[in-house]
Design a protein around this motif. Structure first.
Motif, PDB file in Angstrom:
ATOM      1  N   UNK A  42       0.849  -1.182   0.000  1.00 47.66           N
ATOM      2  CA  UNK A  42       0.000   0.000   0.000  1.00 47.66           C
ATOM      3  C   UNK A  42       0.888   1.236   0.000  1.00 47.66           C
ATOM      4  N   UNK A  43       0.485   2.206  -0.793  1.00 48.12           N
ATOM      5  CA  UNK A  43       1.274   3.431  -0.899  1.00 48.12           C
ATOM      6  C   UNK A  43       1.220   4.214   0.406  1.00 48.12           C
ATOM      7  N   UNK A  44       2.373   4.631   0.867  1.00 57.82           N
ATOM      8  CA  UNK A  44       2.470   5.417   2.100  1.00 57.82           C
ATOM      9  C   UNK A  44       2.368   6.898   1.755  1.00 57.82           C
ATOM     10  N   UNK A  45       1.384   7.552   2.334  1.00 51.69           N
ATOM     11  CA  UNK A  45       1.225   8.984   2.100  1.00 51.69           C
ATOM     12  C   UNK A  45       2.391   9.744   2.729  1.00 51.69           C
ATOM     13  N   UNK A  46       2.876  10.774   2.072  1.00 52.94           N
ATOM     14  CA  UNK A  46       3.997  11.548   2.645  1.00 52.94           C
ATOM     15  C   UNK A  46       3.597  12.204   3.960  1.00 52.94           C
ATOM     16  N   UNK A  47       4.525  12.267   4.916  1.00 55.42           N
ATOM     17  CA  UNK A  47       4.266  12.849   6.235  1.00 55.42           C
ATOM     18  C   UNK A  47       4.287  14.374   6.114  1.00 55.42           C
ATOM     19  N   UNK A  48       3.112  14.960   6.131  1.00 55.71           N
ATOM     20  CA  UNK A  48       3.005  16.417   6.014  1.00 55.71           C
ATOM     21  C   UNK A  48       2.831  17.091   7.365  1.00 55.71           C
ATOM     22  N   UNK A  49       2.976  16.342   8.428  1.00 57.07           N
ATOM     23  CA  UNK A  49       2.810  16.926   9.761  1.00 57.07           C
ATOM     24  C   UNK A  49       3.930  17.926  10.048  1.00 57.07           C
ATOM     25  N   UNK A  50       3.587  18.942  10.822  1.00 56.42           N
ATOM     26  CA  UNK A  50       4.591  19.911  11.241  1.00 56.42           C
ATOM     27  C   UNK A  50       5.448  19.322  12.351  1.00 56.42           C
ATOM     28  N   UNK A  51       6.573  19.967  12.616  1.00 56.72           N
ATOM     29  CA  UNK A  51       7.443  19.504  13.697  1.00 56.72           C
ATOM     30  C   UNK A  51       6.703  19.515  15.030  1.00 56.72           C
ATOM     31  N   UNK A  52       5.870  20.542  15.246  1.00 55.02           N
ATOM     32  CA  UNK A  52       5.118  20.642  16.508  1.00 55.02           C
ATOM     33  C   UNK A  52       4.120  19.486  16.624  1.00 55.02           C
ATOM     34  N   UNK A  53       3.471  19.156  15.513  1.00 55.49           N
ATOM     35  CA  UNK A  53       2.507  18.052  15.512  1.00 55.49           C
ATOM     36  C   UNK A  53       3.205  16.733  15.840  1.00 55.49           C
ATOM     37  N   UNK A  54       4.359  16.503  15.241  1.00 56.01           N
ATOM     38  CA  UNK A  54       5.090  15.258  15.490  1.00 56.01           C
ATOM     39  C   UNK A  54       5.565  15.175  16.936  1.00 56.01           C
ATOM     40  N   UNK A  55       6.015  16.301  17.480  1.00 57.70           N
ATOM     41  CA  UNK A  55       6.473  16.301  18.880  1.00 57.70           C
ATOM     42  C   UNK A  55       5.329  15.955  19.822  1.00 57.70           C
ATOM     43  N   UNK A  63       4.534  12.275  19.544  1.00 57.82           N
ATOM     44  CA  UNK A  63       5.593  11.415  20.071  1.00 57.82           C
ATOM     45  C   UNK A  63       5.563  11.359  21.601  1.00 57.82           C
ATOM     46  N   UNK A  64       5.344  12.501  22.246  1.00 61.71           N
ATOM     47  CA  UNK A  64       5.365  12.514  23.715  1.00 61.71           C
ATOM     48  C   UNK A  64       4.075  11.954  24.316  1.00 61.71           C
ATOM     49  N   UNK A  65       2.983  12.000  23.549  1.00 57.86           N
ATOM     50  CA  UNK A  65       1.726  11.484  24.085  1.00 57.86           C
ATOM     51  C   UNK A  65       1.640   9.969  24.011  1.00 57.86           C
ATOM     52  N   UNK A  66       2.428   9.358  23.125  1.00 58.43           N
ATOM     53  CA  UNK A  66       2.427   7.901  23.033  1.00 58.43           C
ATOM     54  C   UNK A  66       3.022   7.312  24.311  1.00 58.43           C
ATOM     55  N   UNK A  67       2.258   6.512  24.995  1.00 58.82           N
ATOM     56  CA  UNK A  67       2.715   5.930  26.244  1.00 58.82           C
ATOM     57  C   UNK A  67       2.694   6.884  27.415  1.00 58.82           C
ATOM     58  N   UNK A  89      -4.408  10.604  20.691  1.00 55.92           N
ATOM     59  CA  UNK A  89      -4.179  10.843  19.263  1.00 55.92           C
ATOM     60  C   UNK A  89      -4.355  12.329  18.989  1.00 55.92           C
ATOM     61  N   UNK A  90      -3.482  12.876  18.142  1.00 53.98           N
ATOM     62  CA  UNK A  90      -3.470  14.315  17.869  1.00 53.98           C
ATOM     63  C   UNK A  90      -3.884  14.553  16.424  1.00 53.98           C
TER      64      UNK A  90
END
Length: 703
Positions: free
Chosen positions: A187-200, A203-207, A214-215
């Motif tokens: 399956x084609x992986x969509x490019x990650x268009x999330x901002x750095x703030x969104x990824x941070x 990442x910190x909310x997991x666990x 989920x953000x």
């Protein structure tokens, strides 16, 4: 290597060059699912080369053109172009076959290692995919059982081995037990268009403490920048606790940082629905003129500032309010007087009278004669008399409620302003020591500090509200022996930057109110309607003094504000005690006389004759800055009383502060100053006594 372990490289080489697979039992073998790879391209390459060189071979052998060999060679050479066209196609076909074979070998090895089953057949879709396998079907023995853990291992191995050089695809592995086969698709992986703030944030909310968080982006601005996030989570007992939410809020806003627009973040929780919103705070205005319309229709709410998102801050003076009294902390020039004018003009337009004390004689003098103003007191002794009269008024009101059996909420409200409270209390203490006999005896009988402490604790039910203005917070003045009076000042406002200790005393947080933009007049921190401190822009209310010297300095817009705020009907004060009524009557009479006969000497220059300018005693004022005695530090210069009753400057050599072991409240302070020669003098001060400075000094707020 143990018996139960496998070498993938060895398996791959065996699968590539061997046509048999062992069953793991000696002497037994099965037909392999993946046969031996045999390339076809070398045959056609040899044929093409032969067709190309066959004429040369004929020449080398010396055969005549008419010979059978020459004719056969010419016939073979005639197929050269056809062979040249077929050779690249067959080479490409061999390459595709090799890639397909390689994928089949890897899949076969992964199935055997992960599931311990020997695949019956491994089929790879055409074309197989160069960088990532396109699809594959692995036929298993009939009735083969694959455990979930084995399936997870196989899936992980497939995703790593068949997709090594491309991040565009991800592989889905499905076990179709009813068909005894495993199907691999990509399956084609969509490019990650999330901002750095969104990824941070993700990442910190997991666990983290929020379960299954989920953000998602909730809103954007016109430039496409993210301005809001929605964070969903699984509801739990802790997600509805305010303390838990506060910790999450602090962590999220710190991780998100300041937005590109310079604004900060705020959160809003919806625990019953399992999500929270993280939005940008609306920018604070740099100036807000006092609105002429009633911003809050509740006549018991006195608005005074605008917070983020155009939220109006107000002082709730109603009987049911849990913050009946107001404390304003701010340095000189920080906007404290304007906030007091805002609150009092709002009270007057709502029919609530007020009276005040102004020991510096320059802060509240413009309110004298304003509609609803009962009196403004400037003299220290008269201020002590006012505080005692207010105490009598409070007791009389409580007695009236008791006898008439009415609700306290039916009593009319009265606001009392005590501005520059440190200076005022310092004057009382100075007069109690250095005043004449009559003054000392009067202050001892009036006991203004004790009366004021009773007012702060008990005046709420009597309809009396206190508005206190100080330059710096001090816990000993509002707590401990003063009956924990500061706990009743639920409405708190700070202007300018506080020290760490001052922030802890006022807000319970050592960081709140320490980074205020002091370049913006009126910027400060106020206690929000939900009980938490928020940044706010105080409303600007001009000086309402109608005297021409003051009035003519105002702009037309400022004059319009004053005229628009002035109530048409003057609020009247209802007296329940003769003491307060007699005091206000006498104070108004004295104020009228002072305005009619007021005198101040004109300024003179060196060399001018000024012997005829007699200065009346009332014009002499020695107001200086006052601070609590326990706030004095070594090296400071203070005023200490001498043997003749006068005060002189002295340098502090040491400060000893004695505190209560249980409550940590100050009980006594001893200050050591220089005397004559090597002699040191020790001056002892009580828990609430203040010392005077010859000029304003910077000291730390105490807690």
């Amino acid at each position: 290597m143990g018996r139960g372990q496998h070498d993938p490289l060895k398996d791959f080489l065996v699968d590539l060059f061997s046509s048999e697979k062992t069953t793991g039992q000696p002497g037994k073998s099965e037909k392999p699912a993946v046969g031996k790879y045999s390339a076809m391209a070398p045959l056609i390459v040899i044929a093409t080369a032969f067709a190309f060189y066959v004429p040369r071979l004929v020449e080398l052998t010396g055969q005549a053109p008419e010979s059978q060999g020459a004719i056969a060679a010419a016939s073979i050479h005639g197929y050269l172009w056809l062979l040249l066209l077929a050779t690249p196609a067959l080479i490409a076909f061999d390459v595709v076959r090799f890639i397909s074979h390689r994928h089949r070998v890897r899949l076969d090895a992964h199935v055997r290692q992960a599931t311990r089953h020997l695949p019956v057949k491994v089929t790879v879709g055409f074309p197989p995919g160069i960088s990532a396998l396109r699809s594959a079907t692995i036929k298993l023995p009939r009735g083969a059982i694959i455990r979930p853990k084995e399936m997870d291992e196989f899936t992980s191995a497939v995703r790593v081995s068949v997709n090594r050089r491309s991040g565009k695809w991800t592989h889905m592995v499905t076990h179709q037990a009813h068909h005894d086969q495993i199907v691999v698709t990509r399956k084609h992986v969509e490019p990650d268009t999330r901002s750095d703030r969104h990824r941070v944030l993700e990442r910190v909310l997991v666990g983290g403490p929020l379960k299954d968080a989920a953000v998602t982006v909730d809103s954007y601005d016109d430039d496409g920048s993210e301005t809001g996030y929605k964070i969903t989570y699984s509801q739990s007992m802790s997600s509805g606790v305010h303390g838990f939410q506060s910790k999450i809020d602090e962590a999220l806003t710190s991780l998100a940082g300041t937005h590109e627009s310079g604004r900060t973040w705020a959160t809003q929780w919806f625990p019953s629905e399992g999500f929270l919103l993280m939005m940008l705070r609306a920018p604070l205005p740099t100036r807000v003129d006092h609105p002429l319309e009633l911003v809050d229709e509740n006549l018991r709410h006195l608005p005074y500032a605008t917070a983020a998102s155009d939220l109006t801050m107000f002082w709730d003076i109603s009987t049911k309010s849990n913050k009946p009294h107001c404390l304003i902390v701010g340095p000189t020039g920080g906007g404290k007087t304007s906030v007091i004018r805002t609150l009092l003009t709002e009270a007057a337009r709502r029919g609530i009278p007020f009276l005040g004390v102004d020991p510096k004689m320059i802060e509240l003098d413009g309110l004298e004669g304003y509609p609803g103003c009962a009196a403004i007191v400037y003299d220290a002794v008269r201020s002590a008399m006012l505080v005692r009269a207010l105490h009598c008024e409070m007791m009389a009101r409580n007695h009236y409620v008791h006898v008439k059996k009415i609700e306290p909420s039916e009593l009319p409200f009265l606001i009392t302003v005590l501005d520059e409270f440190f200076i005022l209390s310092g004057k009382w203490q100075r007069l109690a020591k250095t005043g004449d006999d009559e003054t000392r005896e009067m202050l001892k009988e009036l006991d203004p500090l004790g009366a004021w402490a009773d007012l702060a604790v008990l005046a709420r039910s009597a309809g009396i509200r206190l508005l206190l203005g100080v330059q710096r917070p001090d816990a000993s003045l509002f707590g401990g022996a003063s009956g924990n009076a500061r706990d009743n000042f639920g409405t708190r406002i700070s202007l300018g930057n506080l020290s760490q200790d001052g922030a802890m005393m006022l807000w319970g947080d050592s960081q709140v109110g320490r980074e205020i933009d002091t370049s913006v007049p009126g910027r400060g921190v106020a206690l929000g309607n939900d009980g938490s401190p928020v940044d706010a822009q105080m409303w600007w209310t001009p000086n309402v003094d109608p005297h021409p010297n003051k009035w003519n300095q105002l702009s037309d817009s400022e004059k319009a504000i004053i005229n628009g705020l002035r109530p048409q009907v003057e609020p009247q004060i209802a007296f329940y005690s003769k003491e307060l009524r007699q005091f206000v009557e006498s104070e108004r009479s004295m104020a009228t006389t002072a305005r009619e006969r007021g005198y101040a000497p004109e300024p003179t220059q060196l060399g001018e004759d000024h012997t005829d300018q007699a200065v009346p005693a009332a014009a002499v004022d020695d107001d200086v800055d006052a601070i609590p005695a326990h706030s004095v530090t070594e090296g400071m210069t203070i005023l200490v009383p001498g043997e003749d009753g006068t005060e002189h400057e002295a340098t502090v050599f040491a400060v000893t502060v004695i505190r209560n072991k249980d409550t940590a409240d100050v009980t006594e302070t001893t200050i050591t100053v220089g005397g004559t020669g090597r002699v040191k003098n020790h001056v002892t001060y009580g828990p609430h006594e203040v010392v005077f400075l010859p000029e304003p000094d910077e000291v730390l707020e105490s807690v």
